[in-house]
Design an enzyme around this catalytic site. Sequence first.
Site, mmCIF file in Angstrom:
data_model
loop_
_atom_site.group_PDB
_atom_site.id
_atom_site.type_symbol
_atom_site.label_atom_id
_atom_site.label_comp_id
_atom_site.label_asym_id
_atom_site.label_seq_id
_atom_site.Cartn_x
_atom_site.Cartn_y
_atom_site.Cartn_z
ATOM 1 N N LYS A 16 0.845 -1.247 0.006
ATOM 2 C CA LYS A 16 0.054 -0.663 -0.015
ATOM 3 C C LYS A 16 0.706 1.453 0.021
ATOM 4 O O LYS A 16 0.466 2.295 -0.565
ATOM 5 C CB LYS A 16 -0.618 0.622 1.265
ATOM 6 N N ASN A 38 1.478 -1.295 14.633
ATOM 7 C CA ASN A 38 1.368 -2.291 14.005
ATOM 8 C C ASN A 38 2.094 -2.833 12.374
ATOM 9 O O ASN A 38 2.038 -3.900 11.962
ATOM 10 C CB ASN A 38 0.780 -3.189 14.578
ATOM 11 N N HIS A 41 5.123 0.280 6.507
ATOM 12 C CA HIS A 41 5.661 0.974 5.026
ATOM 13 C C HIS A 41 6.509 0.304 5.208
ATOM 14 O O HIS A 41 7.336 1.846 5.193
ATOM 15 C CB HIS A 41 4.182 2.052 4.197
ATOM 16 N N THR A 42 7.263 0.338 3.640
ATOM 17 C CA THR A 42 8.577 0.979 3.139
ATOM 18 C C THR A 42 8.281 1.406 1.786
ATOM 19 O O THR A 42 7.851 0.782 0.836
ATOM 20 C CB THR A 42 9.221 -0.857 2.403
ATOM 21 N N THR A 130 2.211 -8.641 16.758
ATOM 22 C CA THR A 130 3.155 -7.850 16.359
ATOM 23 C C THR A 130 3.823 -7.409 17.931
ATOM 24 O O THR A 130 4.829 -6.610 17.817
ATOM 25 C CB THR A 130 2.567 -6.486 16.215
ATOM 26 N N GLN A 189 -2.526 -2.919 8.113
ATOM 27 C CA GLN A 189 -2.875 -4.218 7.510
ATOM 28 C C GLN A 189 -3.510 -3.685 6.263
ATOM 29 O O GLN A 189 -3.646 -3.819 5.532
ATOM 30 C CB GLN A 189 -3.822 -4.360 8.509
ATOM 31 N N THR A 204 -6.494 -8.388 13.782
ATOM 32 C CA THR A 204 -6.270 -6.744 14.904
ATOM 33 C C THR A 204 -7.198 -6.675 15.308
ATOM 34 O O THR A 204 -7.838 -7.136 15.057
ATOM 35 C CB THR A 204 -4.988 -5.979 13.298
ATOM 36 N N ARG A 272 7.139 -13.323 6.939
ATOM 37 C CA ARG A 272 6.054 -14.048 6.631
ATOM 38 C C ARG A 272 6.291 -14.956 5.882
ATOM 39 O O ARG A 272 6.813 -15.422 5.373
ATOM 40 C CB ARG A 272 5.583 -13.201 5.322
ATOM 41 N N SER A 362 2.349 -3.249 -10.305
ATOM 42 C CA SER A 362 3.345 -3.231 -9.944
ATOM 43 C C SER A 362 3.949 -3.949 -9.864
ATOM 44 O O SER A 362 4.692 -5.551 -10.286
ATOM 45 C CB SER A 362 3.632 -3.185 -8.065
ATOM 46 N N THR A 363 5.467 -3.572 -10.842
ATOM 47 C CA THR A 363 6.842 -4.635 -10.846
ATOM 48 C C THR A 363 7.928 -4.325 -10.413
ATOM 49 O O THR A 363 9.015 -4.903 -11.403
ATOM 50 C CB THR A 363 7.026 -4.413 -12.708
HETATM 51 P P1 IMP Z 1 -1.803 -6.814 16.633
HETATM 52 O O1 IMP Z 1 -2.350 -6.110 15.294
HETATM 53 O O2 IMP Z 1 -0.723 -6.290 16.725
HETATM 54 O O3 IMP Z 1 -2.319 -7.038 17.808
HETATM 55 O O4 IMP Z 1 -1.553 -8.270 15.509
HETATM 56 C C1 IMP Z 1 -2.496 -8.738 15.056
HETATM 57 C C2 IMP Z 1 -2.619 -9.335 13.683
HETATM 58 O O5 IMP Z 1 -2.429 -8.889 12.781
HETATM 59 C C3 IMP Z 1 -1.134 -10.015 13.918
HETATM 60 O O6 IMP Z 1 -1.797 -11.524 13.217
HETATM 61 C C4 IMP Z 1 -0.269 -9.624 12.741
HETATM 62 O O7 IMP Z 1 1.342 -10.422 12.663
HETATM 63 C C5 IMP Z 1 -0.944 -9.147 12.303
HETATM 64 N N1 IMP Z 1 -0.650 -7.854 11.381
HETATM 65 C C6 IMP Z 1 -0.657 -6.224 12.326
HETATM 66 N N2 IMP Z 1 -0.436 -5.451 11.732
HETATM 67 C C7 IMP Z 1 -0.294 -5.920 10.307
HETATM 68 C C8 IMP Z 1 0.854 -5.706 9.449
HETATM 69 O O8 IMP Z 1 0.634 -4.339 9.058
HETATM 70 N N3 IMP Z 1 0.675 -6.097 8.485
HETATM 71 C C9 IMP Z 1 0.932 -7.570 8.507
HETATM 72 N N4 IMP Z 1 0.224 -7.764 9.025
HETATM 73 C C10 IMP Z 1 -0.466 -6.985 10.562
#
Ligand code: IMP
Length: 373
Positions: A16, A38, A41-42, A130, A189, A204, A272, A362-363
């Site tokens: 994103k 949590n 973005h890169t 996280t 997310q 989340t 991941r 996106s490539t």
């Molecule tokens: P929390 O948001 O830290 O409570 O995590 C809850 C779940 O959402 C876990 O499985 C996290 O790995 C996942 N999660 C939270 N934020 C991200 C994100 O930005 N990218 C991918 N997974 C996320």
Amino acid sequence: MPADVIIGGQWGDEGKGKIVDLLASKYSAVVRYSGGNNAGHTVINDQGEFKLHLIPSGILHPQVICVIGNGCVIDPDVLIKEIENLIKSGIDISPKNLVISHKAHIILPEHIKKDSEQEKVRADFKIGTTGRGIGPAYMDKAGRSGVRMEHISDWPQWSEKLGNHIGSSQELLRNILDKNKNILLEGAQGALLDIDHGSYPFVTSSNSTIGGAITGTGLVPSDIRDTIGIFKAYATRVGEGPFPSEITKTDTAAKHLLNKGNEFGTTTGRERRCGWFDIESARNSIMTNGFNKIAIMKLDVLDGIKEIKVLKESTNNIKYDTLSGWKDSTYGVKNYYDLPENAKAYLSYLEKMLDIKISIISTGPERDQTIYI
Ligand code: IMP
């Protein structure tokens, strides 16, 4: 004038940040509406490589006002560090281009402690959070015992650095729209991690889907024009929970996606889980968010895979389709017609199965490694 929304269509980490960075210059404001640090973005552009957690990716465009909306939870220490790091990298940040909603909630040290304690208690049923205190901060918000950014003066070490950025972001956004200017809302997310619509309880603690864009900013549904879904050309998930199209870690295809896709968390560095594109889950995201456009990210990561699988059905039976891969590189391709035939066939297959048009492909990570259709 309208607001457009960018939402991750899978389990987060779809890319994103790149799309927000690409589109941001067309908007007066870019707004985060849910979650906290949590997210990660890169963004890689001609100014360098930036890792952002709380501040919207629009911050790399000097004329854009960035807003952290009321739906977010904020760890002030992390935010202060992020601001300082960006300033060190030459990015201008002031109360003029970074506004924090006074209604956003504060993540306190006790929330972070509770997050890890809860995970220990969950033992075999842990969520794999996280560890940033997100769940406990939202628990206090829902329990009406949370602390909002408007109370930051109780912590002089935070208010000294953030106090001038805090204000009514809802009014600010309304004024921007009233002046016929556009706003971009940046989801964090992914839709499948949404607290209501995701794979509960492995989600989340906020609404990452379109509903969260409304409650998390104070805008109204009629403000929204485009809802753009961002999907990876395959799938990844961090943390625990169902992942129907997951590929066994030791499988060659999983190793390919992990390494070529550099599938390690921006926030936690965690590896991941990798899998194939999942049609049913994607359809679910389209239904929940009403996407009218989608972007397919990281197409180049599939280069060199002989047979690309797609999970077609997962509810009743597990059914995969297998498509032929391509040998030629798609890395950096800017024109749809320059893609290998099998890559075009893969994209057409996705469009047909999802019944939606792909608008962006996106490539590569750079701004210009993008195909617009
Ligand atoms: P929390 O948001 O830290 O409570 O995590 C809850 C779940 O959402 C876990 O499985 C996290 O790995 C996942 N999660 C939270 N934020 C991200 C994100 O930005 N990218 C991918 N997974 C996320």
